[in-house]
Design a protein around this motif. Structure first.
Motif, PDB file in Angstrom:
ATOM      1  N   LYS A 182       2.868   2.680   1.593  1.00  0.00           N
ATOM      2  CA  LYS A 182       2.789   2.491   0.147  1.00  0.00           C
ATOM      3  C   LYS A 182       3.940   1.622  -0.361  1.00  0.00           C
ATOM      4  N   GLU A 183       5.155   1.951   0.041  1.00  0.00           N
ATOM      5  CA  GLU A 183       6.335   1.250  -0.457  1.00  0.00           C
ATOM      6  C   GLU A 183       6.431  -0.174   0.084  1.00  0.00           C
ATOM      7  N   TYR A 184       6.053  -0.352   1.354  1.00  0.00           N
ATOM      8  CA  TYR A 184       6.156  -1.687   1.947  1.00  0.00           C
ATOM      9  C   TYR A 184       5.193  -2.646   1.253  1.00  0.00           C
ATOM     10  N   GLN A 185       3.993  -2.184   0.974  1.00  0.00           N
ATOM     11  CA  GLN A 185       3.014  -3.034   0.307  1.00  0.00           C
ATOM     12  C   GLN A 185       3.471  -3.391  -1.108  1.00  0.00           C
ATOM     13  N   ALA A 186       4.103  -2.429  -1.781  1.00  0.00           N
ATOM     14  CA  ALA A 186       4.594  -2.692  -3.138  1.00  0.00           C
ATOM     15  C   ALA A 186       5.695  -3.751  -3.133  1.00  0.00           C
ATOM     16  N   LYS A 187       6.553  -3.734  -2.117  1.00  0.00           N
ATOM     17  CA  LYS A 187       7.654  -4.686  -2.023  1.00  0.00           C
ATOM     18  C   LYS A 187       7.219  -6.036  -1.460  1.00  0.00           C
ATOM     19  N   HIS A 188       6.099  -6.022  -0.681  1.00  0.00           N
ATOM     20  CA  HIS A 188       5.637  -7.253  -0.033  1.00  0.00           C
ATOM     21  C   HIS A 188       4.141  -7.433  -0.304  1.00  0.00           C
ATOM     22  N   PRO A 189       3.783  -7.886  -1.488  1.00  0.00           N
ATOM     23  CA  PRO A 189       2.370  -8.072  -1.846  1.00  0.00           C
ATOM     24  C   PRO A 189       1.643  -8.941  -0.811  1.00  0.00           C
ATOM     25  N   GLY A 190       0.449  -8.484  -0.453  1.00  0.00           N
ATOM     26  CA  GLY A 190      -0.338  -9.232   0.525  1.00  0.00           C
ATOM     27  C   GLY A 190       0.006  -8.897   1.957  1.00  0.00           C
ATOM     28  N   GLN A 191       0.976  -8.021   2.130  1.00  0.00           N
ATOM     29  CA  GLN A 191       1.354  -7.595   3.471  1.00  0.00           C
ATOM     30  C   GLN A 191       1.193  -6.077   3.581  1.00  0.00           C
ATOM     31  N   PHE A 192       1.382  -5.575   4.803  1.00  0.00           N
ATOM     32  CA  PHE A 192       1.107  -4.165   5.053  1.00  0.00           C
ATOM     33  C   PHE A 192       2.217  -3.529   5.892  1.00  0.00           C
ATOM     34  N   GLY A 193       2.493  -2.266   5.597  1.00  0.00           N
ATOM     35  CA  GLY A 193       3.520  -1.558   6.343  1.00  0.00           C
ATOM     36  C   GLY A 193       3.067  -1.216   7.744  1.00  0.00           C
ATOM     37  N   VAL A 194       1.813  -0.759   7.868  1.00  0.00           N
ATOM     38  CA  VAL A 194       1.282  -0.364   9.178  1.00  0.00           C
ATOM     39  C   VAL A 194      -0.209  -0.680   9.221  1.00  0.00           C
ATOM     40  N   VAL A 195      -0.677  -1.085  10.385  1.00  0.00           N
ATOM     41  CA  VAL A 195      -2.111  -1.344  10.587  1.00  0.00           C
ATOM     42  C   VAL A 195      -2.530  -0.818  11.958  1.00  0.00           C
ATOM     43  N   TRP A 196      -3.785  -0.438  12.039  1.00  0.00           N
ATOM     44  CA  TRP A 196      -4.415  -0.129  13.327  1.00  0.00           C
ATOM     45  C   TRP A 196      -5.918  -0.085  13.100  1.00  0.00           C
ATOM     46  N   ASN A 197      -6.653   0.048  14.149  1.00  0.00           N
ATOM     47  CA  ASN A 197      -8.109   0.060  14.056  1.00  0.00           C
ATOM     48  C   ASN A 197      -8.586   1.436  13.610  1.00  0.00           C
ATOM     49  N   THR A 198      -8.589   1.658  12.308  1.00  0.00           N
ATOM     50  CA  THR A 198      -8.819   2.988  11.756  1.00  0.00           C
ATOM     51  C   THR A 198     -10.241   3.505  11.911  1.00  0.00           C
ATOM     52  N   THR A 199     -11.188   2.657  12.296  1.00  0.00           N
ATOM     53  CA  THR A 199     -12.569   3.112  12.439  1.00  0.00           C
ATOM     54  C   THR A 199     -12.949   3.367  13.899  1.00  0.00           C
ATOM     55  N   ASP A 200     -11.980   3.322  14.784  1.00  0.00           N
ATOM     56  CA  ASP A 200     -12.234   3.518  16.207  1.00  0.00           C
ATOM     57  C   ASP A 200     -11.765   4.906  16.642  1.00  0.00           C
ATOM     58  N   GLN A 253     -11.456  -4.358   5.089  1.00  0.00           N
ATOM     59  CA  GLN A 253     -12.215  -4.678   6.298  1.00  0.00           C
ATOM     60  C   GLN A 253     -11.247  -4.679   7.477  1.00  0.00           C
ATOM     61  N   ILE A 254     -11.150  -3.534   8.125  1.00  0.00           N
ATOM     62  CA  ILE A 254     -10.184  -3.405   9.212  1.00  0.00           C
ATOM     63  C   ILE A 254     -10.914  -3.346  10.553  1.00  0.00           C
ATOM     64  N   SER A 255     -10.318  -3.925  11.552  1.00  0.00           N
ATOM     65  CA  SER A 255     -10.857  -3.893  12.915  1.00  0.00           C
ATOM     66  C   SER A 255      -9.687  -4.108  13.858  1.00  0.00           C
ATOM     67  N   TYR A 256      -9.951  -4.038  15.137  1.00  0.00           N
ATOM     68  CA  TYR A 256      -8.878  -4.280  16.109  1.00  0.00           C
ATOM     69  C   TYR A 256      -8.305  -5.686  15.929  1.00  0.00           C
ATOM     70  N   ASP A 257      -9.184  -6.672  15.845  1.00  0.00           N
ATOM     71  CA  ASP A 257      -8.739  -8.057  15.749  1.00  0.00           C
ATOM     72  C   ASP A 257      -7.990  -8.327  14.446  1.00  0.00           C
ATOM     73  N   VAL A 258      -8.469  -7.743  13.349  1.00  0.00           N
ATOM     74  CA  VAL A 258      -7.797  -7.940  12.063  1.00  0.00           C
ATOM     75  C   VAL A 258      -6.391  -7.349  12.114  1.00  0.00           C
ATOM     76  N   ALA A 259      -6.281  -6.141  12.618  1.00  0.00           N
ATOM     77  CA  ALA A 259      -4.970  -5.489  12.699  1.00  0.00           C
ATOM     78  C   ALA A 259      -4.023  -6.281  13.588  1.00  0.00           C
ATOM     79  N   SER A 260      -4.510  -6.715  14.741  1.00  0.00           N
ATOM     80  CA  SER A 260      -3.659  -7.451  15.676  1.00  0.00           C
ATOM     81  C   SER A 260      -3.214  -8.795  15.096  1.00  0.00           C
ATOM     82  N   SER A 261      -4.120  -9.464  14.399  1.00  0.00           N
ATOM     83  CA  SER A 261      -3.776 -10.754  13.787  1.00  0.00           C
ATOM     84  C   SER A 261      -2.706 -10.588  12.715  1.00  0.00           C
TER      85      SER A 261
END
Length: 414
Positions: A178-196, A242-250
């Motif tokens: 939550k905080e990382y996204q607020a400080k860095h718009p358009g970016q993310f603190g953590v990502v992973w393939n949440t639908t797998d 729209q999250i996936s393995y490739d999106v998270a890795s990219s």
């Protein structure tokens, strides 16, 4: 009359045993009477590139020490299905190398055989990590040996995040996102393939839930599984829709995410683009202080019912996975050895990725080797996709997944 019947039965049994001894048998374990007679062991696998080179060197060394034994490595696509068909037709390999989640299926269909006669449970426990030892055990029987292990853990970009700031708890990870996204718009603190289902397993099992038990009991609507699903859903507003393995890795590769949850296979890709990667264990669960528990995939070697000399196969497997050979292999291929001593070897732990994943695997659980696990992958994926898109609540999605998974389990049971 009874005496004559018993005498006839005894003679028949003796004759039968003699015939069996003369003809041999795939499960007898009897090697040739001549220990120096030429022997060929056929091993089917799906190893490639540097992985194959590192493994082949070990088998070549075994041949060097035992010139009468030739180990023929045969690469096979669709290995499990092909091995099942070939072994039932009595023309399959002596050994196969594959991931542990196929063990239950192969054991139930008697494609692979128990090896307790040659490999004891005590040997497994004293030689390999706990998850790895469990992974080659099915229905109380030892079926082979583990070679390498893998799991997901947190990888972070040291340029974007300091080690001391890496979240240690599930609440901390959510707040960080939550905080990382607020400080860095358009970016993310953590990502992973949440639908797998594989990537979400750490939360399900960490919160006390589960996918399926060895007897086929499905646990997607258990209290722990529902808590895990609700926790995962809470990241929807702090991660891509729209999250996936490739999106998270990219995103991680492009420096648009500070943390990614991924496996050891991805490390070289991030290293190639110049990311200084740090490793940290997955966070503990809320107030319970229970660690998240990722699946530990265990690549293993098993002996088939087609094997002419199971005792020789066992000797080859033990040689292949001994400490010295696993250290050599790991240093060449960067795989994580299942052999505990090899995993703790100083020269192996010099590799930061191996060191990071070895630490994570201590909190992991074996990727379920029950044949019923195959009925869980799609229902969990469908449920998490519905939750992530907002089409269903966690409770409704898990209820539907439970029903679908139970139906799949019943189909497997027949």
């Amino acid at each position: 009359m009874k005496t004559a019947t018993r005498l006839f039965s005894s003679l028949f049994l003796l004759l039968s045993l003699c015939v069996i001894a003369a003809c041999g048998g795939s499960n007898s374990g009897g090697a040739s009477s001549d220990p120096n007679a030429p022997k060929t062991i056929v091993l089917w696998h799906n190893w490639q590139g540097a992985y194959l080179d590192a493994k082949k060197a070990i088998f070549d060394e075994y041949h060097k020490q035992h010139p009468n034994v030739t180990i023929k490595l045969v690469q096979q696509a669709d290995l499990v299905n092909k091995a099942t068909t070939a072994v039932k037709q009595k023309n399959g390999p002596d050994m196969i190398a594959w991931a542990d989640d196929a063990l239950g299926q192969l054991a139930a269909s008697r494609v692979v055989i128990p090896m307790d006669q040659y490999i004891s449970a005590d040997f497994l426990k004293s030689t390999y990590s706990a998850p790895a030892a469990q992974a080659v055990t099915y229905n109380g029987k030892v079926y082979g040996v583990p070679e390498t292990v893998e799991a997901v853990t947190m990888m972070y970009n040291k340029k974007l995040l300091k080690e001391n700031d890496v979240p240690k708890t599930t609440d901390g990870l959510l707040n960080f996102a939550k905080e990382y996204q607020a400080k860095h718009p358009g970016q993310f603190g953590v990502v992973w393939n949440t639908t797998d289902a594989y990537f979400d397993a750490p939360w399900f099992y960490g919160f006390g839930g589960y996918y399926v038990k060895e007897d086929g009991t499905v646990g997607l609507t258990s209290e722990g599984s529902l808590k895990a699903t609700e926790y995962l859903a809470s990241f929807r507003q702090y991660m891509p829709k729209q999250i996936s393995y490739d999106v998270a890795s990219s995103l991680f590769t492009e420096g648009k995410s500070a943390i990614i949850i991924n496996g050891p296979w991805s490390y070289s890709d991030y290293k190639k683009v110049g990311i200084d990667v740090g490793f940290a264990k997955l966070p503990t669960i809320g107030a319970t202080n229970t660690p998240a528990k990722p699946f530990v995939g265990v690549k293993s070697l098993w002996v088939t019912s087609n094997a002419k000399d199971p005792a020789l196969c066992a000797d080859i497997m033990k040689f292949y996975t001994n400490t010295e050979n696993q250290v050599k292999m790991s240093k060449q291929s960067s795989e994580i050895p299942a052999n505990s001593a090899a995993a703790q070897d100083t020269s192996v732990k010099e590799n930061p990725a191996i060191n990071g994943y070895v630490a994570q695997i201590e909190n992991g659980i074996p990727l379920p080797n029950t044949p019923y696990m195959s009925a869980l992958w799609k229902p969990v994926q469908d449920a998490m996709t519905a939750v992530w898109s907002g089409k269903q609540s966690p409770a409704d999605a898990m209820k539907a997944a439970q029903k679908a998974a139970e139906s799949g389990v019943q189909n497997i049971k027949g």
